[in-house]
Design an enzyme around this catalytic site. Structure first.
Site, PDB file in Angstrom:
ATOM      1  N   GLY A  20      -8.048  49.812  36.738  1.00  0.00           N
ATOM      2  CA  GLY A  20      -7.981  50.183  35.332  1.00  0.00           C
ATOM      3  C   GLY A  20      -6.874  51.174  35.044  1.00  0.00           C
ATOM      4  O   GLY A  20      -7.033  52.100  34.243  1.00  0.00           O
ATOM      5  N   GLY A  21      -5.709  50.957  35.672  1.00  0.00           N
ATOM      6  CA  GLY A  21      -4.638  51.941  35.581  1.00  0.00           C
ATOM      7  C   GLY A  21      -3.672  51.768  34.435  1.00  0.00           C
ATOM      8  O   GLY A  21      -2.726  52.542  34.314  1.00  0.00           O
ATOM      9  N   GLY A  22      -3.886  50.780  33.575  1.00  0.00           N
ATOM     10  CA  GLY A  22      -2.902  50.488  32.542  1.00  0.00           C
ATOM     11  C   GLY A  22      -2.916  51.401  31.338  1.00  0.00           C
ATOM     12  O   GLY A  22      -1.921  51.499  30.615  1.00  0.00           O
ATOM     13  N   SER A  23      -4.030  52.086  31.090  1.00  0.00           N
ATOM     14  CA  SER A  23      -4.130  52.929  29.898  1.00  0.00           C
ATOM     15  C   SER A  23      -5.184  54.009  30.127  1.00  0.00           C
ATOM     16  O   SER A  23      -5.896  54.004  31.131  1.00  0.00           O
ATOM     17  CB  SER A  23      -4.498  52.087  28.660  1.00  0.00           C
ATOM     18  OG  SER A  23      -5.777  51.492  28.821  1.00  0.00           O
ATOM     19  N   SER A 150     -19.937  59.082  34.896  1.00  0.00           N
ATOM     20  CA  SER A 150     -19.890  59.619  33.532  1.00  0.00           C
ATOM     21  C   SER A 150     -21.120  60.487  33.318  1.00  0.00           C
ATOM     22  O   SER A 150     -22.172  60.253  33.933  1.00  0.00           O
ATOM     23  CB  SER A 150     -19.878  58.473  32.517  1.00  0.00           C
ATOM     24  OG  SER A 150     -20.078  58.958  31.199  1.00  0.00           O
ATOM     25  N   TYR A 163     -24.612  50.598  30.362  1.00  0.00           N
ATOM     26  CA  TYR A 163     -23.536  51.465  30.851  1.00  0.00           C
ATOM     27  C   TYR A 163     -24.122  52.689  31.553  1.00  0.00           C
ATOM     28  O   TYR A 163     -23.668  53.067  32.648  1.00  0.00           O
ATOM     29  CB  TYR A 163     -22.654  51.888  29.678  1.00  0.00           C
ATOM     30  CG  TYR A 163     -21.565  52.882  30.012  1.00  0.00           C
ATOM     31  CD1 TYR A 163     -20.397  52.470  30.653  1.00  0.00           C
ATOM     32  CD2 TYR A 163     -21.691  54.231  29.669  1.00  0.00           C
ATOM     33  CE1 TYR A 163     -19.386  53.373  30.950  1.00  0.00           C
ATOM     34  CE2 TYR A 163     -20.683  55.137  29.962  1.00  0.00           C
ATOM     35  CZ  TYR A 163     -19.528  54.706  30.599  1.00  0.00           C
ATOM     36  OH  TYR A 163     -18.536  55.611  30.888  1.00  0.00           O
ATOM     37  N   ALA A 166     -25.438  51.797  34.949  1.00  0.00           N
ATOM     38  CA  ALA A 166     -24.354  51.581  35.906  1.00  0.00           C
ATOM     39  C   ALA A 166     -23.762  52.906  36.377  1.00  0.00           C
ATOM     40  O   ALA A 166     -23.501  53.094  37.576  1.00  0.00           O
ATOM     41  CB  ALA A 166     -23.270  50.703  35.285  1.00  0.00           C
ATOM     42  N   LYS A 167     -23.549  53.826  35.447  1.00  0.00           N
ATOM     43  CA  LYS A 167     -22.915  55.087  35.811  1.00  0.00           C
ATOM     44  C   LYS A 167     -23.846  55.976  36.630  1.00  0.00           C
ATOM     45  O   LYS A 167     -23.385  56.776  37.465  1.00  0.00           O
ATOM     46  CB  LYS A 167     -22.423  55.809  34.561  1.00  0.00           C
ATOM     47  CG  LYS A 167     -21.202  55.132  33.938  1.00  0.00           C
ATOM     48  CD  LYS A 167     -20.091  54.945  34.956  1.00  0.00           C
ATOM     49  CE  LYS A 167     -18.820  54.401  34.357  1.00  0.00           C
ATOM     50  NZ  LYS A 167     -17.752  54.228  35.382  1.00  0.00           N
TER      51      LYS A 167
END
Length: 256
Positions: A20-23, A150, A163, A166-167
């Site tokens: 997830g390094g694009g933004s 998170s 979510y 999962a976190k």
């Protein structure tokens, strides 16, 4: 970077793989490791943002970052991307499991398929990425795995049940992997961000009232940005934290 960060000489030339390094947070981490002199590869599904990041970071650096398009929901795609990255940058000594998506769901509308999708995006890929790099880390003499969780699962947020689950699972995964991989000198830790204001968050979820409400809970009365995650991540990646594993770092401005 917009903030000063420490220099870690041991990260120079070290292979770093970031999902997830694009933004957002991921892009800030890619930039930070590139400026440490690391050999960085990252994956994302957003080609335009990712290619623009590579172009921006390709001048005056020791190693140009490598972008590989991959979908973390497809484990074979993820494995292939890690294999390609390893061929390009050498052994992965630092794995940053950053990719995530905090979708909101009404309780009565969340389907089994939606639940499984959330686990695939926010939890499952972290295990399989660790599995894929473990052997190269062993052969290289050790490494550092940094899993992004998170604080959402501690806030009783009613609109993110999948979510949040999962976190919370990321913490269990982190501790289990730390126990398994510790004898190989592979450390596994987690970072738990608070409300980090990114372009995506502003576009989808956050407004002035939401930001003000979170700042009211924080000890630090300012918004957190992706740059606030950089220092903790570099520290966990470097030998400066060589005695630290199975731990969780909360970076939330002082909510908890």
């Amino acid at each position: 970077m917009s903030v000063s960060v420490a220099s870690y000489p041991d990260l120079r030339d070290r292979g770093v793989f970031i999902s997830g390094g694009g933004s957002g947070i991921g892009a800030a981490l890619v930039e930070a490791f590139v400026h440490q002199g690391s050999r960085v590869a990252f994956i994302d599904i957003a080609e335009d943002d990712s290619n623009a990041l590579v172009a921006r970071l390709s001048e005056g650096v020791a190693h140009r970052p490598v972008f590989v398009k991959a979908d973390i929901r497809d484990i074979e795609d993820l494995r292939a991307a890690i294999a390609l990255a390893t061929a390009r940058i050498g052994p992965v000594r630092v794995l940053v499991n950053n990719a995530a998506r905090d979708d909101r769901h009404a309780l009565d509308e969340l389907s089994p398929e939606g639940w499984d999708e959330s686990q695939a995006v926010n939890l499952r890929h972290q295990f399989f990425a660790a599995q894929a790099v473990a052997q190269s880390m062993r052969e290289a003499g050790g490494g550092s795995i940094i899993n992004f969780s998170s604080i959402a699962f501690m806030l009783n947020m009613g609109d993110v049940p999948a979510y949040a689950t999962a976190k919370a699972g990321v913490i269990g995964l982190t501790k289990s992997l730390a126990g398994k991989l510790g004898p190989d000198n592979i450390r596994v830790n987690a970072i738990l961000p608070g409300m980090v204001v990114t372009e995506r968050q502003l576009r989808l979820w956050l407004d002035e009232d939401a930001i003000a409400a979170m700042q009211d809970q924080q000890c630090l009365k300012r918004s957190l940005t992706p740059a606030d995650m950089v220092g903790p991540c570099l520290y966990l990646a470097s030998d400066a934290s060589r005695g630290m594993t199975a731990q969780s770092m909360i970076i939330d401005g002082g909510v908890f």
